[in-house]
Each structure stands twice: as structure tokens, then as C-alpha cells.
Design a protein around this motif. Sequence first.
Motif, mmCIF file in Angstrom:
data_model
loop_
_atom_site.group_PDB
_atom_site.id
_atom_site.type_symbol
_atom_site.label_atom_id
_atom_site.label_comp_id
_atom_site.label_asym_id
_atom_site.label_seq_id
_atom_site.Cartn_x
_atom_site.Cartn_y
_atom_site.Cartn_z
ATOM 1 N N THR A 200 -50.650 -27.357 8.523
ATOM 2 C CA THR A 200 -49.998 -26.617 7.280
ATOM 3 C C THR A 200 -50.874 -25.606 6.651
ATOM 4 O O THR A 200 -50.548 -24.706 6.154
ATOM 5 N N SER B 101 -39.426 -30.344 8.719
ATOM 6 C CA SER B 101 -39.984 -30.395 9.977
ATOM 7 C C SER B 101 -38.881 -30.603 11.127
ATOM 8 O O SER B 101 -38.729 -30.027 12.100
ATOM 9 N N ARG C 47 -46.322 -29.330 13.659
ATOM 10 C CA ARG C 47 -45.838 -29.669 12.355
ATOM 11 C C ARG C 47 -46.656 -29.993 11.447
ATOM 12 O O ARG C 47 -46.833 -29.982 10.155
ATOM 13 N N ALA D 295 -37.481 -27.970 13.740
ATOM 14 C CA ALA D 295 -37.302 -28.280 15.276
ATOM 15 C C ALA D 295 -36.031 -28.276 15.805
ATOM 16 O O ALA D 295 -35.993 -27.885 17.115
ATOM 17 N N HIS E 230 -46.260 -23.761 12.870
ATOM 18 C CA HIS E 230 -46.949 -24.780 11.908
ATOM 19 C C HIS E 230 -45.957 -25.520 11.054
ATOM 20 O O HIS E 230 -44.637 -24.989 11.055
ATOM 21 N N GLY E 231 -46.177 -26.176 10.427
ATOM 22 C CA GLY E 231 -45.220 -27.321 9.541
ATOM 23 C C GLY E 231 -44.977 -26.666 8.195
ATOM 24 O O GLY E 231 -45.778 -25.741 7.956
ATOM 25 N N PHE F 117 -43.603 -29.470 18.922
ATOM 26 C CA PHE F 117 -43.525 -29.266 17.445
ATOM 27 C C PHE F 117 -43.724 -30.644 16.608
ATOM 28 O O PHE F 117 -44.688 -30.388 15.909
ATOM 29 N N LEU F 118 -42.594 -31.266 16.858
ATOM 30 C CA LEU F 118 -42.671 -32.658 16.102
ATOM 31 C C LEU F 118 -43.851 -33.414 16.229
ATOM 32 O O LEU F 118 -44.234 -34.339 15.342
#
Length: 154
Positions: free
Chosen positions: A135, A112, A132, A116, A94-95, A127-128
Amino acid sequence: MPVRLVSPLLFALAAIFGVLPDPVVAAQPISRSAPLVVGNDPGGRLRPRIAEVNRLRANGRRVEIRGDYCMSACTIYLGVGNVCVSPRTQFGFHGPSFREGGNRYARFDRWSRIMAAYYPAPVRGWFLSYARFLTKRHATVSGLELIQLGVPRC
């Protein structure tokens, strides 16, 4: 509620502060000889975990991620370099979230990108572009999916 990816292909194509205290495993002394076995780790605060990963990386210590789950800041262990994962372990991404000050975009984006940087390339891109932004929940990826993306198997 976790978000489940349906295939490693989608995961590859899409190519933290946690609220729980850091687990005891992060406080173990660093030794080159014995691997650090991480498992059933709920995550924790991001800064101490990054510092731990940097120490492990500098000492060349092997990290084996096993157990049922590796959530949140635990996933930063993927950045050790000398790491392997169990195909059965579930990883929760998660971010970053912040206790105060809100999620101003510059702060969110900075953290973030720091997170990463500790992920292997296919995980980093995914992820990016996706995880991310989660939340209040997380995306779950199996160790098997990570292995199929090139992370070594334990």
C-alpha cells in the motif's frame, strides 16, 4: 520504491484508491470505431476508473495500453476484455489505501476483491496473494510478462 518480479513464472505462480487525479484520457468520448490508447497513466481514483472500464466493456471499445507506464488504477483497464498491451509498458500494482478511516480489514478486503475482479485470472491470483498488501509501494510487471500470461499484445 517499486518491487520487481524476477520472472513471469513467479508472477503466474503467485497467481486504490490513488492520490492523483484521473488522467484526461479517461474523459474521452467512447467510440466503437477508434481504440482508446492509454499510456503514461499514473492512475487515480478507483471508482471513476471502474465506471469507465464498465462503459468501455459495455460498448465493446478496444483499449490499447502503451507508453512507458500504467500505474495503480490504470491497471483496471486490463478488465475491459477487448484490451492489448505493449511489451514495453510497465504496470504498477498495489492494494487499496484510504485517506480516512484507516485500512480496516473488511474494507481493505472488499476493495481488493473488487480490483482483482478486473484482472485476468493469473494476475488476479497474484494480486490477491501478494500485490494487494503493498500500500505504500507497488509491484512492477512488464507488458511482456502480461503477454506471456495470455494478455494480447498490441
